[in-house]
Design a protein around this motif. Structure first.
Motif, mmCIF file in Angstrom:
data_model
loop_
_atom_site.group_PDB
_atom_site.id
_atom_site.type_symbol
_atom_site.label_atom_id
_atom_site.label_comp_id
_atom_site.label_asym_id
_atom_site.label_seq_id
_atom_site.Cartn_x
_atom_site.Cartn_y
_atom_site.Cartn_z
ATOM 1 N N PRO A 188 42.553 38.488 48.482
ATOM 2 C CA PRO A 188 43.869 38.222 48.178
ATOM 3 C C PRO A 188 43.841 36.803 49.200
ATOM 4 O O PRO A 188 42.990 36.781 50.461
ATOM 5 C CB PRO A 188 45.109 38.445 48.218
ATOM 6 C CG PRO A 188 44.607 40.028 48.139
ATOM 7 C CD PRO A 188 43.315 40.142 48.417
ATOM 8 N N PHE A 189 44.004 35.780 48.675
ATOM 9 C CA PHE A 189 44.121 34.266 49.182
ATOM 10 C C PHE A 189 43.231 33.474 50.093
ATOM 11 O O PHE A 189 42.874 32.264 50.698
ATOM 12 C CB PHE A 189 45.747 34.438 50.742
ATOM 13 C CG PHE A 189 46.750 35.559 50.600
ATOM 14 C CD1 PHE A 189 47.319 34.278 49.211
ATOM 15 C CD2 PHE A 189 46.900 36.603 50.702
ATOM 16 C CE1 PHE A 189 48.894 35.266 49.125
ATOM 17 C CE2 PHE A 189 47.962 37.232 50.476
ATOM 18 C CZ PHE A 189 48.906 37.104 49.801
ATOM 19 N N VAL A 190 41.923 34.234 49.756
ATOM 20 C CA VAL A 190 40.910 33.345 49.745
ATOM 21 C C VAL A 190 40.583 32.379 49.058
ATOM 22 O O VAL A 190 39.523 31.022 49.550
ATOM 23 C CB VAL A 190 39.299 34.394 49.713
ATOM 24 C CG1 VAL A 190 38.555 33.874 49.944
ATOM 25 C CG2 VAL A 190 39.655 36.046 51.058
ATOM 26 N N TYR A 191 41.686 32.349 47.569
ATOM 27 C CA TYR A 191 40.593 31.601 46.995
ATOM 28 C C TYR A 191 41.215 29.918 47.372
ATOM 29 O O TYR A 191 40.855 28.811 46.913
ATOM 30 C CB TYR A 191 41.227 31.381 45.380
ATOM 31 C CG TYR A 191 42.902 31.667 45.506
ATOM 32 C CD1 TYR A 191 43.756 30.604 44.996
ATOM 33 C CD2 TYR A 191 43.234 33.130 45.598
ATOM 34 C CE1 TYR A 191 44.549 30.447 44.841
ATOM 35 C CE2 TYR A 191 44.993 32.851 45.843
ATOM 36 C CZ TYR A 191 45.347 31.445 45.365
ATOM 37 O OH TYR A 191 46.925 31.708 44.921
ATOM 38 N N LYS A 192 42.605 29.607 48.727
ATOM 39 C CA LYS A 192 43.293 28.343 48.953
ATOM 40 C C LYS A 192 41.967 27.780 49.988
ATOM 41 O O LYS A 192 42.704 26.766 49.379
ATOM 42 C CB LYS A 192 44.184 29.294 49.547
ATOM 43 C CG LYS A 192 45.255 29.866 49.152
ATOM 44 C CD LYS A 192 46.609 30.074 49.830
ATOM 45 C CE LYS A 192 47.734 30.356 48.996
ATOM 46 N NZ LYS A 192 48.828 30.782 49.696
ATOM 47 N N VAL A 216 32.383 47.509 41.938
ATOM 48 C CA VAL A 216 33.683 47.341 40.112
ATOM 49 C C VAL A 216 34.869 48.196 40.435
ATOM 50 O O VAL A 216 35.318 47.648 40.091
ATOM 51 C CB VAL A 216 32.792 48.542 39.391
ATOM 52 C CG1 VAL A 216 33.719 49.740 38.279
ATOM 53 C CG2 VAL A 216 31.553 48.311 39.488
ATOM 54 N N TYR A 217 35.417 48.724 42.157
ATOM 55 C CA TYR A 217 35.937 49.271 42.125
ATOM 56 C C TYR A 217 37.238 48.880 43.227
ATOM 57 O O TYR A 217 38.116 48.823 43.367
ATOM 58 C CB TYR A 217 36.582 51.125 42.641
ATOM 59 C CG TYR A 217 36.219 51.529 41.506
ATOM 60 C CD1 TYR A 217 36.881 52.009 40.585
ATOM 61 C CD2 TYR A 217 34.389 52.122 41.399
ATOM 62 C CE1 TYR A 217 35.993 53.000 39.781
ATOM 63 C CE2 TYR A 217 34.411 53.107 40.750
ATOM 64 C CZ TYR A 217 34.710 53.249 39.458
ATOM 65 O OH TYR A 217 34.832 53.569 38.198
ATOM 66 N N LEU A 218 36.170 47.904 44.558
ATOM 67 C CA LEU A 218 37.602 47.545 45.146
ATOM 68 C C LEU A 218 37.244 45.812 45.030
ATOM 69 O O LEU A 218 37.644 44.884 46.109
ATOM 70 C CB LEU A 218 36.207 47.742 46.539
ATOM 71 C CG LEU A 218 36.352 49.036 46.973
ATOM 72 C CD1 LEU A 218 35.473 49.961 48.526
ATOM 73 C CD2 LEU A 218 37.997 49.968 47.338
ATOM 74 N N GLY A 219 37.071 45.132 44.088
ATOM 75 C CA GLY A 219 37.666 43.958 44.037
ATOM 76 C C GLY A 219 36.156 42.629 44.551
ATOM 77 O O GLY A 219 36.216 41.499 43.959
ATOM 78 N N GLY A 220 35.002 43.691 44.623
ATOM 79 C CA GLY A 220 34.170 42.570 44.857
ATOM 80 C C GLY A 220 33.660 41.957 46.021
ATOM 81 O O GLY A 220 35.038 42.416 47.592
ATOM 82 N N TRP A 221 33.438 40.330 46.529
ATOM 83 C CA TRP A 221 33.986 39.298 46.377
ATOM 84 C C TRP A 221 35.208 39.107 46.994
ATOM 85 O O TRP A 221 35.533 37.913 47.862
ATOM 86 C CB TRP A 221 33.089 38.656 47.163
ATOM 87 C CG TRP A 221 33.197 37.626 45.634
ATOM 88 C CD1 TRP A 221 31.442 38.234 44.631
ATOM 89 C CD2 TRP A 221 34.261 36.852 44.851
ATOM 90 N NE1 TRP A 221 32.109 37.793 43.694
ATOM 91 C CE2 TRP A 221 33.390 37.166 43.573
ATOM 92 C CE3 TRP A 221 34.557 36.314 45.057
ATOM 93 C CZ2 TRP A 221 33.568 35.972 42.419
ATOM 94 C CZ3 TRP A 221 35.251 35.368 43.702
ATOM 95 C CH2 TRP A 221 35.129 35.800 43.094
#
Lengths: 445, 177, 385
Positions: free
Chosen positions: A284-288, A276-281
């Protein structure tokens, strides 16, 4: 070869499975069973090695080495402990309520483990199931855990257990309220209760909700620690007062089930806080990786990101436990009812107001980018900056308001009671007169 | 429950309290210890880990340590130094020493003399409190409490040491792993 | 009160069903003798309403070894090791009471070096005892890490003891007339190193505890005992000084080399657990100050007086006491002129400090009982003797 082995498996297993099962069976039965098996194994192993880690970390904080004897650096210690607990006598007190005594540990373990079914460990196949009321499910199921503690405390027919059970029921019931209320702030940004949806909202906004919701995160964390009965809120099992609280009479494997449930519940709360607070999995930039076609690598890296965030929160658990003294029972209730729940309520009101404000400022559309991408708010950069500022203001406002409300309460002023003791120098050899007014008899140095 | 006197905090104190300074300071210290222990560095004494890995590393026992008893022998003749004077037994508060003497005929300067020599020496280590009064009472530095501290045995009878054990030492397994 | 409570407990044991507990608003909780935080084998019978303590009673005697009777059947030098086993945390201080009593009765002229060494080593022992108190007190309140930190510093002191006396805990430190051995080689540097490192360590404990709001909320206002009450009960040591009474035997009737030392008496104001905590911490600093002075001024010379072959104090009864870490530890000695004492009576500080427990605890919660037992700094070996 190694790279191939890493990135090939899912398709390969899929092909293999499709020879035996219909596609629907694979999707609805076989894969979930595999996922559940993996998760249960991983969590059970983590619980075992969680004890190892806790012992090591606490040892380092106390300037010693911790387990060193079984295996290199004591790495096999959890296995030795597990074997010992399995072979120990399963002792049941004579006057205990046998059946409840039997079943209480199972309730604890099941309540802790079921929650993992909705936690998104990563994108795509790293989720067992995505329930659209995931968060509600988590809160509902994890509160069943308190039942195990009450039953165990009651069934043992021991006074220490009974006191532990009573404490746990009061503590967990009151902290669940704060925990649930704290999550609402985060949900306002995600606009969904699905845990995957919450992560997706953060991923598409490229922001973690902790920066929107610092107050909510703190409240959730404190409530979570209390909900897990971990120090400094470990009153149901406070070893110096209640011997071992609700599990005083338990031994052997039943006791270890309670232990497993405690550690698994810690993982659950950390996982929810991460989601909920730390963005789960999301990182940034992992989606590349995904963009360049490495789908499975993307899932695995995301999973690792999740694990790292989880571990940080778990380290915080250990860190707090081995630093802080324990609260007293009434102080614990004070914190729950006088601080956490009101501040969660203030946080909800303020968050609702700031969401409204940001939207109203811009005529309901300018700050939002792609309306239909997720259910989340999808703020532009300006909107994010305003929202972060409002989040910080909310944190200070919540703290300040509560300080004002609790200004008169006794423990609020404790900090000022750090007093200096007087040092008097009595001339040596004076007759031994015990004066109750030493300042008159002796000179202050 | 009467309340204690309360001073009013000043503004800085209030601010520090608001931002949880007191808790954060403690957390910082434990974190420092955690890192310090991982690198085995300590700001004060230099060494982060202070525990001894006992069976692996033998402890450094002080020379004056009062441990297992021993009857010393003359290094050259290998005769016992004990003259069976019974002073140790008299000095022992716990009465755990028994000195059994026997008379032997010796020829001193051509004349037969009866001399008291040691026959058997019983030392009950289960009752001994290692006060070292016997060691101080011994006129010939024969009875000595040594640095050996591993006195556990599998039976009560094993705590009672006879003369042979006291002179030769007891065989113990030294675990090193 | 005890018989009533016992019978009450007996009834509860007969009807030990949950229904009986439901009908009875009061619960009798038997805390100890097997309990993690009663500091040994103290048994506290608590009468609880919810978690509030309505009444309590202490049951002692589980560690009774008949030490005073044993002393009647031993010669004077043999009794000293038994004194170590009274308050085994502060064996060096305890041993000092006995040998000083006999020395004063005999009129022995103990050399100055022995007096100085005694001062240094008893002060080290006071620090060790207070460190163990801090460790267990913090553990009772839940700060586990302080336990291990405090034990580390205690370990340094115990190493000095091992090198000097040959034993770590029950040292049998003194002989009548002085010390058995002179200070070992390196004693000076060992003590100085400890004295130099120690203040930083104390600051570390204070960082974790003294300003921590949880610690404050657990200790401030808990177990208050006023100065008048404390004097009436006969408290001594830090428990008394925490209530603001300047009473320290090191000052009022100096023994060993304390007359030459400059130090202050720390005093609390409110007489609560936090005050006693601060007083003990400050006492450790003052002890360090005394050690520093003593090691600087340590004279040369013999360490033992000339002794007669058999120690036979003249007939009569005598009392001597010193300021032990827990309070005034005294020895009342009746001699009939033979080589064995006619009667030895110990004034145990822990036993008398424990009398304040009931008064301090009533109205507090169970968790506070643990904190108060911790703050009284009792040792059951001394209470039960």
């Amino acid at each position: 070869m190694i790279m191939l082995a890493l990135f090939a498996p899912v398709n390969f297993i899929n092909d293999l499975l499709s020879r035996f099962f219909a596609p629907e069976t694979i999707n609805n039965v076989v894969w979930p069973v595999i996922q559940i098996g993996v998760v249960v194994t991983v969590v059970a192993t983590w619980v075992a090695y969680g004890t190892y880690l806790e012992r090591k970390i606490s040892a380092f904080m106390q300037a010693r080495l911790g387990p060193m004897r079984v295996g290199p650096w004591g790495l096999l210690q959890p296995i030795a402990d597990g074997l010992k607990l399995l072979t120990k006598e399963d002792f049941i007190p004579e006057k205990a309520d046998r059946w409840i005594f039997f079943f209480a540990p199972y309730i604890a373990v099941v309540a802790a483990f079921v929650v993992f079914s909705v936690i998104p460990f990563g994108p795509d196949w790293a989720v067992i199931t995505d329930v659209n009321i995931g968060l509600l499910f988590v809160i509902a199921v994890s509160s069943v855990g308190v039942l195990a503690l009450i039953l165990a405390g009651w069934a043992s027919n021991s006074k220490y257990s009974l006191l532990g059970g009573l404490r746990s029921s009061a503590q967990m019931v009151s902290y669940e309220v704060g925990m649930g209320l704290a999550l609402i702030g985060g949900i306002m940004f995600a606009r969904t209760l699905s845990l995957s949806g919450i992560v997706a909202a953060q991923a598409f906004d490229s922001i973690w909700f902790i920066v929107y919701q610092p107050a909510g995160f703190l409240i959730f964390l404190v409530s979570g620690i209390a909900e897990n009965n971990r120090a400094p809120f470990d009153l149901p099992e406070a070893e110096s007062e209640l011997v071992a609280g609700f599990h005083t009479e338990y031994s052997g494997f039943r006791w270890s089930l309670f232990f497993m449930a405690e550690y698994a519940a810690m993982v659950v709360v950390s996982a929810v806080a991460t989601t909920v607070y730390l963005g789960g999995w999301y990182f940034p930039f992992v989606y590349k990786l995904e963009v360049s076609g490495w789908h499975n690598a993307y899932v695995i890296v995301s999973f690792l990101v999740f694990i790292i965030k989880l571990s940080l929160i778990l380290y915080l658990y250990f860190w707090l436990r081995w630093t802080l003294p324990r609260f007293r029972y009434d102080q614990l209730m004070d914190i729950g009812w006088k601080w956490l729940i009101p501040s969660a309520l203030i946080n909800i009101v303020f968050t609702a107001f700031s969401v409204f404000l940001v939207q109203a400022l811009d005529g309901w559309h300018g700050l939002r980018t792609i309306e239909s991408m997720t259910q989340g708010l999808n703020l532009t950069a300006t909107g994010k900056v305003i929202m972060i500022g409002l989040g910080l203001v909310g944190l200070l406002l919540t703290g300040g308001l509560l300080s004002l409300i609790n200004w008169r309460s006794r423990d609020f002023h404790l900090k000022s009671q750090r007093r200096n003791i007087r040092l008097v120098s009595v001339p040596s050899g004076t007759s031994a007169v015990a004066s109750t007014r030493p300042a008159a008899a002796a000179t202050e140095s | 429950m009467s309340l204690v006197k309360v001073q009013k905090p000043d503004f800085i104190q209030k601010l520090k309290r608001f931002f949880l300074f007191d808790l954060l300071k403690g957390l910082g210290l434990t974190l420092k210890y955690n890192i310090g222990a991982a690198t085995d560095k300590d700001s004060v004494a230099g060494k982060g880990i202070y525990t001894e890995q006992y069976p692996k590393v033998r402890p450094d026992v002080a020379p004056r340590f009062h441990g297992a008893p021993r009857l010393n022998m003359d290094p050259e003749t290998h005769d016992t130094l004990c003259i069976a004077c019974n002073l140790c037994a008299l000095a022992c508060p716990e009465d755990c020493i028994d000195v059994l003497a026997m008379d032997v005929e010796v020829v001193v300067a051509g004349k037969p003399r009866r001399k008291k020599v040691l026959d058997e020496f019983i030392f009950d280590t289960s009752r001994c409190m290692f006060c070292a009064l016997c060691q101080e009472a011994c006129p010939t530095s024969c009875l000595e409490l040594t640095q050996d501290f591993e006195l556990a045995t599998y039976s009560r009878a094993g705590f009672v040491w006879n003369r042979e054990m006291l002179e030769q030492g007891r065989e113990t397994v030294k675990y090193t792993s | 009160m005890l018989p009533q409570l016992e019978s009450h407990m007996h009834q509860l044991e007969i009807a030990t069903t949950q229904e009986a507990l439901l009908d009875n608003p009061e619960m009798v909780l038997n805390m100890g003798p097997q309990h993690p935080s009663t500091h040994g084998v103290l048994r506290v019978i608590l009468k609880l309403d919810g978690e509030t303590v309505m009444d309590l009673d202490c049951d002692i005697g589980f560690l009774h070894r008949g030490m005073e009777k044993i002393a009647e059947n031993r010669q004077y030098p043999m009794i000293a090791p038994y004194w170590d086993r009274l308050d085994y945390i502060a064996a060096v201080s305890n041993g000092l009471v006995w040998v000083e009593t006999v020395e004063q009765v005999m009129g022995l002229d103990v050399p100055a070096r022995a007096h100085y060494l005694r001062t240094i080593l008893t002060e080290l022992n006071r620090i060790a005892s207070h460190l163990l108190w801090l460790a267990t007190h913090a553990l009772d309140i839940g700060a586990v890490t302080v336990l291990l930190w405090a034990l580390r510093e205690r370990e340094e002191i115990l190493k000095i003891f091992e090198r000097q006396f040959g034993a770590r805990l029950t040292c049998h430190a003194w002989r009548i007339g002085g010390l058995p051995n002179d200070a070992y080689e390196g004693f000076d540097s060992d003590v100085r190193r400890f004295v130099n490192n120690f203040p930083k360590r104390l600051d570390e404990y204070e960082t974790v505890l003294s300003e921590n709001r949880i610690w404050l909320s657990r200790t401030v206002g808990i177990g208050i005992i006023s100065a008048d009450e404390a004097v009436a009960i006969g408290l001594s040591g830090p428990s008394l000084r925490g209530s603001g009474v300047a009473w320290d035997i090191r000052k009022s009737r100096p023994y060993a080399a304390y007359a030459d030392m400059v130090f202050d008496i720390p005093l609390g104001e409110n007489g609560d657990t936090f005050d006693r905590y601060l007083v003990r911490l400050e006492e450790m600093r003052q002890s360090r100050r005394i050690i520093q002075q003593a090691i600087d001024k340590l004279p040369d010379g013999p360490v033992s007086a000339k002794l007669p072959k058999v120690i036979k104090p003249p007939a009569g009864d005598y009392y001597h006491s010193i300021e032990g870490p827990k309070g005034e530890i005294g020895c009342y000695l009746v001699s009939d002129g033979s080589a064995q004492p006619y009667r030895v009576r110990v004034r145990p500080p822990s036993l008398i400090n424990l009398q304040a427990l009931r008064q301090m605890c009533i109205g507090h919660l169970v968790a506070d009982v643990v904190a108060i037992i911790g703050t009284l700094d009792i040792v059951l070996g001394e209470i039960d003797r």
